[in-house]
Design an enzyme around this catalytic site. Sequence first.
Site, short mmCIF file in Angstrom:
data_model
loop_
_atom_site.label_atom_id
_atom_site.label_comp_id
_atom_site.label_asym_id
_atom_site.label_seq_id
_atom_site.Cartn_x
_atom_site.Cartn_y
_atom_site.Cartn_z
N ASP A 102 0.84 -1.20 0.00
CA ASP A 102 0.00 0.00 0.00
C ASP A 102 0.87 1.25 0.00
O ASP A 102 1.56 1.53 0.98
CB ASP A 102 -0.91 -0.01 1.24
CG ASP A 102 -1.89 1.15 1.25
OD1 ASP A 102 -2.13 1.74 0.18
OD2 ASP A 102 -2.42 1.47 2.33
N ASP A 353 -1.83 5.89 -6.00
CA ASP A 353 -2.14 4.92 -4.95
C ASP A 353 -2.22 3.51 -5.52
O ASP A 353 -2.92 3.26 -6.50
CB ASP A 353 -3.47 5.30 -4.30
CG ASP A 353 -3.82 4.41 -3.12
OD1 ASP A 353 -2.90 3.90 -2.47
OD2 ASP A 353 -5.01 4.22 -2.85
#
Length: 500
Positions: A102, A353
């Site tokens: 992440d 992201d």
Amino acid sequence: MASLLLCFILCFSSLSVTLSEQLLLLPLTHSLSKNQFNSTHHLLKSTSTRSSMRFHHHHHHHKKLNKQQQQQVSLSLSPGSDYTLSFTIGSNPPQPISLYMDTGSDLVWFPCSPFECILCEGKSTTTTPPPPKLSKNATVSCKSPACSAAHTSLSSSDLCAISHCPLDYIETSDCSSFSCPPFYYAYGDGSLIARLYKDSLSVPTSSVPSMLLPNFTFGCAHTTLGEPIGVAGFGPGLLSLPAQIATVSPQLGNRFSYCLVSHSFNQYRVHRPSPLILGRYDDKERKDNSGVDGSDSDSDSAEFVYTSMLDNTSHPYFYSVGLKGISVGKRNVAAPEIVKRLDRSGNGGTVVDSGTTFTMLPASLYNSVVAEFDRRVGRVHERASEVEDKTGLRPCYYYDGKVVNVPAVVLHFVGNGSSVALPRRNYFYEFLDGDKKKNVGCLMLMNGGDDEELSGGPGAILGNYQQQGFEVVYDLEKKRVGFARRQCSSLWDKLNQNQN
């Protein structure tokens, strides 16, 4: 299927992780499982909903929390859009862990035994090894900078007081024997309470000795809310995986990239892992002002297009860049200020992201893009309103035959020549509508909401679906993000062969 996927993760991580002085190659495994969904409609609806939640819940948290708490709120992870990587922790005996990668958070944590996950019904927990058991002797001191980082920069004196270190010890002696107190960490739709530990983290490989980080700091969670699987945070913070690797090997930790194999929501098309590359290999910087070619060629020779990272002290766990506009066909739609730059409070910008599936845009930009897209496609093809309601994506169109003509979509980032042409499959998904037995295609960008409502966080998110088929590089030394078209499975084969 779950056991096969677990074997796939562990086998690849034990056989194909390679190490050199300048490069560390790791496999990312996509976690999509059609066993969780009874139709394509259901899969797309779940994924679009979680992409929206990941974006909106951050703004919701931001408005409610004070500045100290805001810095602890990261974006949530979305089943169906996650990429996992595997390590071993400890040495007596070494225990395997599988974590989500992440770039929207800066903490490495995983479940520890005994473990309880609240409100985790329906979330996959079968692809990860059992939670490891850790020694209490491996806890981190309340005097440690890592402890202050986990508690959002509270002073070591405050943290030692919370840990019941006596006042005379705080003032005149050393409280290093007192453990860092538990901390709270929140994602968009989940949270956890964890303690910091230090232990050896090993990257296993068969060709060279394993890379060993002897004092790796991580969070050990016994209780979580909506987060059944651990996370390897790749954000800019002190506790992130790249930051900790950089303390041992700056050439590996200060630059990383990944290349996501195109999955198209079909688990059977993902035959190779997506390469995660720490460090630098022989590549070329782009010297001219043209954009990345949006064709689906097999060439791996495309050069990187770079755009600068925005310096965001208010949201230090984000990699934010400026999005200048989006071209639909020959029309260039200018982006609002909220996605171009940060305001004085650190809000705005576009977050690159790895954990959000679909790109989220502010309403003003999204509506203009959709209007131009519909003007070009809607005059030829019928809108599939029922499919839009079932999937959460729009516009969608029915079409006859095998091909529907759609306009090109190009992202224009801030910086000379920083334009990235998206391959068609990255923004227009085509499938068979099982209800009407007709071909249908949907635009894979999403409305993030009114611009005014986004004033308390990022203005937009560049999701991983739009990043497929690109090598996305995070150059932390030069503070820039780059994009280059790649055949990601071929890149994995090439780099893995070169390192063995």
